[in-house]
Design an enzyme around this catalytic site. Structure first.
Site, PDB file in Angstrom:
ATOM      1  CD1 TRP A  76      28.365  39.657  35.372  1.00  0.00           C
ATOM      2  CD2 TRP A  76      27.217  41.139  36.566  1.00  0.00           C
ATOM      3  NE1 TRP A  76      28.760  39.542  36.678  1.00  0.00           N
ATOM      4  CE2 TRP A  76      28.075  40.432  37.436  1.00  0.00           C
ATOM      5  CE3 TRP A  76      26.413  42.119  37.102  1.00  0.00           C
ATOM      6  CZ2 TRP A  76      28.129  40.681  38.805  1.00  0.00           C
ATOM      7  CZ3 TRP A  76      26.476  42.365  38.465  1.00  0.00           C
ATOM      8  CH2 TRP A  76      27.321  41.645  39.301  1.00  0.00           C
ATOM      9  CG  ASN A 102      24.336  47.975  30.333  1.00  0.00           C
ATOM     10  OD1 ASN A 102      24.123  47.291  31.320  1.00  0.00           O
ATOM     11  ND2 ASN A 102      25.274  48.908  30.291  1.00  0.00           N
ATOM     12  N   GLY A 103      21.157  47.786  31.685  1.00  0.00           N
ATOM     13  CA  GLY A 103      20.601  48.641  32.744  1.00  0.00           C
ATOM     14  C   GLY A 103      19.482  47.908  33.459  1.00  0.00           C
ATOM     15  CD  GLU A 498      43.887  47.828  45.052  1.00  0.00           C
ATOM     16  OE1 GLU A 498      42.824  48.038  45.664  1.00  0.00           O
ATOM     17  OE2 GLU A 498      43.897  47.427  43.865  1.00  0.00           O
ATOM     18  CE  LYS A 502      43.557  44.770  41.675  1.00  0.00           C
ATOM     19  NZ  LYS A 502      42.704  45.598  42.372  1.00  0.00           N
ATOM     20  CD  GLU A 505      39.695  42.662  42.129  1.00  0.00           C
ATOM     21  OE1 GLU A 505      38.587  42.829  41.606  1.00  0.00           O
ATOM     22  OE2 GLU A 505      40.492  43.584  42.325  1.00  0.00           O
ATOM     23  CG  HIS A 521      43.972  46.896  69.225  1.00  0.00           C
ATOM     24  ND1 HIS A 521      44.021  47.246  70.560  1.00  0.00           N
ATOM     25  CD2 HIS A 521      44.876  47.687  68.603  1.00  0.00           C
ATOM     26  CE1 HIS A 521      44.876  48.247  70.724  1.00  0.00           C
ATOM     27  NE2 HIS A 521      45.410  48.531  69.564  1.00  0.00           N
TER      28      HIS A 521
HETATM   29  C1  AGP Z   1      39.003  46.601  41.662  1.00  0.00           C
HETATM   30  O1  AGP Z   1      40.011  45.697  41.204  1.00  0.00           O
HETATM   31  C2  AGP Z   1      37.624  46.187  41.236  1.00  0.00           C
HETATM   32  N1  AGP Z   1      37.525  45.955  39.858  1.00  0.00           N
HETATM   33  C3  AGP Z   1      36.550  47.098  41.809  1.00  0.00           C
HETATM   34  O2  AGP Z   1      36.755  47.194  43.199  1.00  0.00           O
HETATM   35  C4  AGP Z   1      36.513  48.527  41.235  1.00  0.00           C
HETATM   36  O3  AGP Z   1      37.638  49.259  41.661  1.00  0.00           O
HETATM   37  C5  AGP Z   1      35.244  49.202  41.772  1.00  0.00           C
HETATM   38  O4  AGP Z   1      34.126  48.472  41.312  1.00  0.00           O
HETATM   39  C6  AGP Z   1      35.112  50.665  41.338  1.00  0.00           C
HETATM   40  O5  AGP Z   1      35.018  50.727  39.937  1.00  0.00           O
HETATM   41  P1  AGP Z   1      35.159  52.181  39.249  1.00  0.00           P
HETATM   42  O6  AGP Z   1      36.540  52.670  39.531  1.00  0.00           O
HETATM   43  O7  AGP Z   1      34.896  51.953  37.798  1.00  0.00           O
HETATM   44  O8  AGP Z   1      34.122  53.062  39.883  1.00  0.00           O
END
Ligand code: AGP
Length: 624
Positions: A76, A102-103, A498, A502, A505, A521
């Site tokens: 990624w 990775n990092g 939330e 959902k 994303e 408002h």
């Molecule tokens: C939520 O559907 C996403 N995948 C994203 O917001 C996720 O919750 C956020 O990146 C936090 O991830 P974590 O719980 O692994 O820290």
């Protein structure tokens, strides 16, 4: 942000590596590659700018011969655009040292400058490639007579050069390296990025997380920051970066690979939505009764007495986990405790302002979210105690918290978090109930009733999931909409946020979650005729006001879908209803979120989006 794999053993190495990368694609999937040492001790390297299937096809065209050691990577992008040149694995100038990572190597520019000055030729824009050339330098400095030395004599040289290389790196890395001249060993090291080894019989595995090799072994050892491992077919030795031997305990992962398969559902996300009842049940199991007792102490270290010592709660998290924290804030406030919830990336300056008797509750499914880890470190350096709520055994967050409460949701593969969210809520309700009972806010009778209500939730979740088909029909009616509004109040306000997240994303449409009271408002101005508006309106204190907000929205043309229960259904006037089982007002968020998850899923399905791996997103955001 990426997934790494490594293997040494007698299986077909490229098959094992590619199979593992497939299981890790949710960590990143813009490019990938494998490198193995073949029977002639030559390096076989294949990379693609694309997904693992494309890599599999490429390898099949011209398979590696006789390889039994190698590394793989699915990327990624963080440094350098997605491309074949930037895909891992990366090699040194000799083409005999190869590394996956990775990092982020924070000092890569300084290192690259020095390496370029000493004549190294770089083929990529990545920070990772620096590691391979640095290793080449370290091997040279050890005056390695590669040709003259037997491979087993080269092992200590390989180890020492690797150790020195890792010692020069700053930043975050989970990396694995192979040297064609020393094919009996894979070296791997970890700093601020997840890394785990799998213990097989006559073979061993390396990966960013266990799902990569669960089908081969469930015996695993997690590496900690500052640890490295020499992985051979017949055993693994662990060391600190200073070369001091470390003994490590293996754990047995209860997940088997079928748990991570789709189990007959079209997408991991839908499977995981349907696993929510079990996720809540497993998270509550054996931890609830007696409420306010020391039942959490043995596992988390958090005793009832300690709970009496905290009178401020500070939630810290990102994304969906942050929404769970917002529900938690409402819950603790309901029990008379001061509580805040902050987005981790916005928390830092607040760390030093927290009251001394604050318990920070850090929520993270992956336990590797860089923003959350950073905020936790700030909170700890300000003197706060930290409770981690996470779904990932052995994750970094678990080792940086004072108390750890694991949610038991099993692997969550879909990038859009669903069952992990319900698991987080279950954990929060659990902790809040213990706090309230331990502090005498809940009498023994009320505590019993609270526990009974909480234990009903898995069944009520199952009943809610039975509404899937009705919800799918409602979603299909809006599958062409490009804008959505979600509104609610009080403990369900975070559920509106939330629901909006959902659908954003996984369907890539514009959506906003709003406190219903805020609509007048300003935001009410955006409502156009036929705009889909989902109103979360279960029975409770906010019902009358919610009914009014729904009327106001309808009067301006909104097409309202009301998430109600049988009682509130009589009060609310909407165009469509999703009627949930009756639950205590305090517990409704564990139900009201489910129709919004399913609604988002079916809108995305109708739009033919890539639901499990939405564009631009990764499951675990390990960079800030
Ligand atoms: C939520 O559907 C996403 N995948 C994203 O917001 C996720 O919750 C956020 O990146 C936090 O991830 P974590 O719980 O692994 O820290």
């Amino acid at each position: 942000m990426c997934g790494i794999t490594g293997y040494i053993g007698d299986h077909k190495t490229t098959d094992v590596l590619i199979d593992g990368l497939r299981r890790l694609e949710y960590r990143g999937y813009d490019s990938c590659g494998v490198a193995v040492v073949d029977a002639k001790n030559e390096l076989y390297l294949r990379r693609v700018s694309g997904r693992v299937d494309a890599l599999d096809e490429l390898v099949a065209q011209d398979p590696a011969k006789g390889a039994n050691v190698g590394v793989g990577h699915t990327r990624w992008a963080t440094h350098g655009a997605p491309s074949e040149d930037n895909a891992h694995p990366h090699t040194d100038c000799s083409g005999r040292v190869v590394v996956v990572h990775n990092g982020i190597i924070e000092n890569y520019l300084d290192l690259k400058e020095k390496l370029l000055a000493s004549g190294h030729k770089f083929k990529s824009e990545t920070d990772t490639e620096v590691i391979a050339h640095l290793m080449e330098e370290k091997l040279k400095a050890l005056h390695v007579q590669e040709k003259a030395m037997r491979a087993d004599m080269l092992e200590p040289v390989f180890f020492e050069a690797f150790r020195k290389t890792v010692g020069d790196l700053k930043g975050s890395f989970a990396l694995s390296m192979v040297w064609a001249s020393c094919p009996a060993m894979v070296l791997t090291a970890r700093m601020h990025s997840p890394l785990v080894v799998g213990l097989g019989k006559g073979e061993n595995f390396i990966a960013s997380d266990v799902s990569a090799f669960l089908k081969y072994t469930k015996r695993v050892i997690f590496l900690n920051d500052g640890e490295m491992a020499a992985v051979k077919k017949d055993g693994i030795d662990f060391y600190t970066f200073q070369g001091k031997k470390v003994s490590k305990e293996a754990v047995t992962i209860q997940w088997d690979s079928t748990m991570a398969e789709k189990g007959g559902y079209k997408h991991f996300m839908l499977k995981e939505i349907h696993e929510q009842s079990e996720a809540v049940e497993n998270t509550l199991r054996g931890r609830l009764l007696p409420l306010g007792g020391d039942v959490l102490k043995a596992e988390t270290g958090l005793a009832a007495a300690a709970m009496k010592g905290f009178s401020n709660i500070q939630f810290i998290a990102c994304g969906t986990a942050y929404h769970a924290g917002l529900v938690g804030r409402g819950l603790f406030e309901n029990f008379g405790l001061r509580a805040s919830a902050d987005i981790a990336s916005e928390f830092t300056d607040r760390a030093k302002l927290m009251a001394k008797d604050t318990l920070v509750i850090a929520i993270s499914q992956s336990g590797e979210t860089a923003d959350t880890l950073f905020a936790v470190r700030e909170a700890r350096s300000a003197g706060a105690k930290v409770l981690a709520i996470t779904n990932t055994v052995g994750s970094t967050l678990t080792r940086e918290a004072d108390y750890v409460l694991q949610t038991h949701c099993g692997p969550e593969i879909g990038v859009a978090s669903t069952k992990a969210f319900l698991g987080q809520l279950a954990a929060i309700y659990l902790v809040a109930g213990h706090f309230a009972a331990a502090r005498g806010v809940l009498s023994a009778t009320d505590a019993r009733r609270y526990a009974e209500d909480l234990l009903k939730m898995p069944r009520l979740i199952e009943e809610t999931l039975e509404l899937e088909k009705d919800i799918a029909k409602v979603a299909e009616a809006f599958s062409h909409s490009e804008h959505f509004l979600f509104i609610s109040r009080h403990i369900n306000f975070p559920i509106a946020l939330e629901g909006a997240l959902k659908i954003k994303e996984i369907s890539y449409v514009h959506a906003e979650g709003y406190a219903a009271g805020e609509m007048k408002h300003g935001p009410i101005a955006i409502i156009y005729k036929g705009m889909p508006l989902l109103a979360v309106a279960p029975s409770g204190r906010a019902l009358e006001l919610m009914a009014g907000n729904i009327e106001e929205a309808k009067a301006r043309g909104a097409d309202v879908v009301a998430i109600v229960d049988a009682v509130s259904r009589k009060t609310v006037k909407a165009s469509r209803y999703i009627t949930l089982p009756q639950a205590g007002e305090l517990f409704t968020p564990m139900l009201t979120v489910i129709p919004l998850q399913i609604f988002a899923y079916y809108v995305a399905l109708a739009k033919k989006c890539d639901i499990d791996k939405p564009r631009n997103l990764a499951k675990s955001v390990t960079v800030r």
